[in-house]
Design a protein around this motif. Structure first.
Motif, PDB file in Angstrom:
ATOM      1  N   ARG A 110      -4.990  -7.212   9.455  1.00  0.00           N
ATOM      2  CA  ARG A 110      -3.173  -7.219   9.737  1.00  0.00           C
ATOM      3  C   ARG A 110      -3.890  -8.834  10.490  1.00  0.00           C
ATOM      4  NH1 ARG A 110      -0.386  -3.141  11.387  1.00  0.00           N
ATOM      5  NH2 ARG A 110      -1.402  -1.113  12.574  1.00  0.00           N
ATOM      6  N   LEU A 114      -1.325 -12.014   8.065  1.00  0.00           N
ATOM      7  CA  LEU A 114      -0.735 -12.794   8.051  1.00  0.00           C
ATOM      8  C   LEU A 114      -0.863 -14.209   7.595  1.00  0.00           C
ATOM      9  CD1 LEU A 114       0.495 -11.661  12.113  1.00  0.00           C
ATOM     10  CD2 LEU A 114       1.633 -11.351   9.699  1.00  0.00           C
ATOM     11  N   SER A 347       1.778   2.845  10.293  1.00  0.00           N
ATOM     12  CA  SER A 347       2.413   1.910  10.334  1.00  0.00           C
ATOM     13  C   SER A 347       1.727   0.580  11.048  1.00  0.00           C
ATOM     14  CB  SER A 347       3.777   1.710  11.591  1.00  0.00           C
ATOM     15  OG  SER A 347       3.279   1.946  12.576  1.00  0.00           O
ATOM     16  N   TYR A 348       2.016  -0.230   9.228  1.00  0.00           N
ATOM     17  CA  TYR A 348       1.933  -1.612   9.081  1.00  0.00           C
ATOM     18  C   TYR A 348       2.579  -1.806  10.149  1.00  0.00           C
ATOM     19  CZ  TYR A 348      -0.574  -0.394   4.702  1.00  0.00           C
ATOM     20  OH  TYR A 348      -1.560   0.368   3.877  1.00  0.00           O
ATOM     21  N   GLN A 349       4.011  -2.033  10.234  1.00  0.00           N
ATOM     22  CA  GLN A 349       4.831  -2.861  11.277  1.00  0.00           C
ATOM     23  C   GLN A 349       5.230  -2.553  12.698  1.00  0.00           C
ATOM     24  OE1 GLN A 349       4.703  -6.542  11.670  1.00  0.00           O
ATOM     25  NE2 GLN A 349       3.457  -6.686   9.481  1.00  0.00           N
ATOM     26  N   GLU A 352       8.116   0.625  11.411  1.00  0.00           N
ATOM     27  CA  GLU A 352       8.399   0.865  10.467  1.00  0.00           C
ATOM     28  C   GLU A 352       7.243   1.685  10.111  1.00  0.00           C
ATOM     29  OE1 GLU A 352       8.238  -2.623   8.334  1.00  0.00           O
ATOM     30  OE2 GLU A 352       9.956  -3.433   9.731  1.00  0.00           O
ATOM     31  N   TYR A 389      -7.329  -0.960   9.507  1.00  0.00           N
ATOM     32  CA  TYR A 389      -6.511  -0.495  10.153  1.00  0.00           C
ATOM     33  C   TYR A 389      -6.656   0.883  10.852  1.00  0.00           C
ATOM     34  CZ  TYR A 389      -3.808  -3.404   7.120  1.00  0.00           C
ATOM     35  OH  TYR A 389      -3.665  -4.405   5.878  1.00  0.00           O
TER      36      TYR A 389
END
Length: 581
Positions: A110, A114, A347-349, A352, A389
């Motif tokens: 993560r 970014l 979920s990555y976000q 979502e 993750y």
């Protein structure tokens, strides 16, 4: 509890202590240079007074020789100071660069998603480069400047108290002003570093996608973005420079006032015969010399402001923690490992979801094929298995053990992965196969090379295993790069292998060669094959069909293929129609 400045100093001491003896040598050289700087004006004073008084030529020659000797020694020690200072700077900052890189490599995906590689290069190298002078010279030169100031003022008080008082007042006012406004440029310097990081990130990102930029006619757009980024760099850099030079401008004004006062008093003393011509020169020279350490302190404060912005950004980076908490278990069953997903949500976000309630079990030695449309969550399963993750909820077990309880190095030792984008390093073929591990026997490498079909590549290379490959694998075809990746994984003797669409960019003939290598690779381990091409899944035991992050079906491959109502059977029929078409 320590304050932020105390934490910064404690953090800096970690990098200063290993070079403390070099810094001690640097300090000794600076003190020697300071002593010689104080002695030279004395020599000139005696020379002028001796010449004006008609002294003997032999004495004048002796004074001139002493002056030249001291000047040469001063120059030599200055060179030694510069050399040793750079040595200290690079030793300290290289260790800091290594710590920052090691820390970044341990952060979760993560964090990296970014930030662009260009920005990270600026954070790891650019910020630290601006700290190098701080490590090398700041502390030592601050001390050396203080000694020089004290020496000049002490000698001046011995010559003339009123003039020494003026010089002392100038010194104290200059130092007080610099201390008062020492941090005025730190925030601006920090903004300047961030603007540079954004620029490098833009350049790196666009160069990495150069094919798309050129073929889509996006060069004007890229140049527009570049010019805007450069304008921002210029504006922030100009503001940072203007803020950093405020201490220097203050000292210039104070110095002009001090020089005027000293010269007026010195001329008055000379005209009233209160001082000789040599003493008048001494007053002037020491006044000139007095400005040097103060100006040097001003320059050091500019470096300090740049360094402090770098320190803040480095400390900010080092304070970031990975969301992946490493477990402590190192025990896993020998041989192939079973895999179990127990009601996994991910979920990555936030808000979502990518995977919804995934649950299946794969026994040791079985092969699982995962199929589904793009974006259905296939690759997410492989990333979760390698703990790139964290799950939102649920459990993933490897060999019956929750992977959150395992040490990461234990997990990576037992799980191998091959993706369609193979990472090849700037090194020899041997280095790329063994990942720079010199302990892997050559006979073992050659045996695996023969077994997985890499021998034609080896025979073609001029120096065999010791042929140097270009970074990124530009010297190999896509199929050869995939075979290198498979061989690399095979040499680690994994218990679970994940193949994430390894043949998606290959022609049928190369895919057949690769499939043979995959069959050899999966003979003695559990396998998970993610594929778009269903031909890649001809020999798997189980099939998992995903759709929009949900399990559409899971079961034996043969049973699903024979069931005309199954999703997998429908995919097979569509695949055959596309082949015939």
């Amino acid at each position: 509890m320590t304050s932020p400045p105390q934490r910064s100093m404690l953090w800096l001491m970690r990098y200063i202590l290993p070079v403390k003896w070099r810094m001690a040598g640097l300090l000794a050289l600076l003190l020697l240079t300071t002593a010689m700087q104080l002695a030279n004006p004395q020599m000139v004073q005696h020379f002028i007074d001796t010449a004006a008084g008609g002294g003997p030529v032999s004495r004048l020659l002796g004074l001139a020789s002493a002056y030249l000797a001291i000047a040469v020694c001063t120059q030599l020690t200055s060179v030694a100071v510069s050399y040793l200072g750079n040595d200290v700077a690079w030793r300290a900052t290289n260790q800091l660069r290594a710590d920052l890189l090691r820390h970044c490599l341990g952060l979760d995906m993560r964090f990296h998603n970014l930030r662009t590689p260009g920005e990270m290069m600026e954070r790891i190298d650019g910020d630290v480069t601006h700290m190098s002078n701080f490590f090398a010279m700041f502390i030592v030169q601050m001390f050396g400047s203080a000694v020089l100031l004290a020496g000049i003022l002490g000698l001046m008080f011995a010559q003339n108290v009123p003039i020494a008082a003026i010089m002392t007042a100038f010194t104290l006012l200059s130092l007080a002003a610099m201390v008062r406004i020492r941090d005025v440029g730190v925030a601006a310097s920090q903004a300047e570093r961030q603007a540079n990081a954004a620029l490098f990130g833009l350049i790196e990102e666009r160069i990495a996608g150069i094919e798309d930029v050129q073929t889509s006619g996006a060069v004007p757009h890229v140049m527009n973005r570049f010019h805007r980024a450069m304008r921002h760099v210029f504006q922030t850099g100009r503001r940072a420079w203007m803020m950093r030079v405020i201490p220097w401008n203050v000292t210039v004004v104070l110095y002009a006032m001090a020089v005027t006062g000293v010269l007026m008093m010195g001329i008055h003393l000379y005209l009233t015969r209160g001082a000789t011509l040599g003493t008048l020169y001494l007053f002037y020279q020491y006044t000139q010399m007095l400005n040097d350490p103060i100006e040097q302190l001003g320059n050091q404060l500019q470096d300090y402001q740049r360094a402090k912005s770098g320190m803040r950004r480095s400390l900010e980076l080092l304070s970031m923690r990975s969301e992946i908490e490493e477990g402590q278990r190192t025990d896993l069953p020998e041989g192939p490992l079973g895999v179990a997903f127990e009601h996994v949500h991910f979920s990555y976000q936030p808000g979502e979801p990518v995977l919804h309630d995934i649950h299946f079990e794969l026994r040791p030695g079985e092969r699982l094929g995962i199929v589904g449309r793009t974006g259905s969550g296939k690759s997410s399963i492989s990333r979760l298995l390698l703990r790139l993750y964290n799950l939102d909820s649920g459990v993933i077990r490897l060999g019956g053990v929750d992977i959150r309880e395992l040490r990461l190095d234990t997990l990576y030792e037992r799980v191998g992965m091959v993706t369609q984008d193979v990472q090849l390093f700037d090194g020899t073929l041997r280095d790329n196969l063994t990942l720079f591990n010199p302990g892997v026997p050559e006979a073992e490498i050659l045996a695996v090379v023969d077994r997985l079909g890499l021998r034609p590549l080896l025979d073609r290379l001029p120096e065999g295993l010791d042929t140097r490959l270009a970074a990124g694998g530009s010297s190999l075809s896509a199929g050869e790069a995939q075979l290198v990746a498979l061989t690399r994984v095979f040499l680690t003797k994994p218990s679970l292998v994940i193949l994430d669409e390894p043949s998606s960019r290959l022609d049928p003939a190369t895919e057949a060669t690769l499939q043979t290598a995959i069959d050899h690779l999966l003979e003695h381990c559990t396998g998970i094959v993610i594929a778009h091409r269903l031909s890649t899944l001809a020999k798997v035991d189980k099939i998992l069909v995903l759709g929009q992050g949900r399990m559409l079906e899971f079961g034996d491959r043969a049973a699903l293929a024979d069931d005309p109502a199954s999703h997998f059977a429908a995919l097979l029929r569509k695949d055959r129609l596309e082949v015939w078409a």
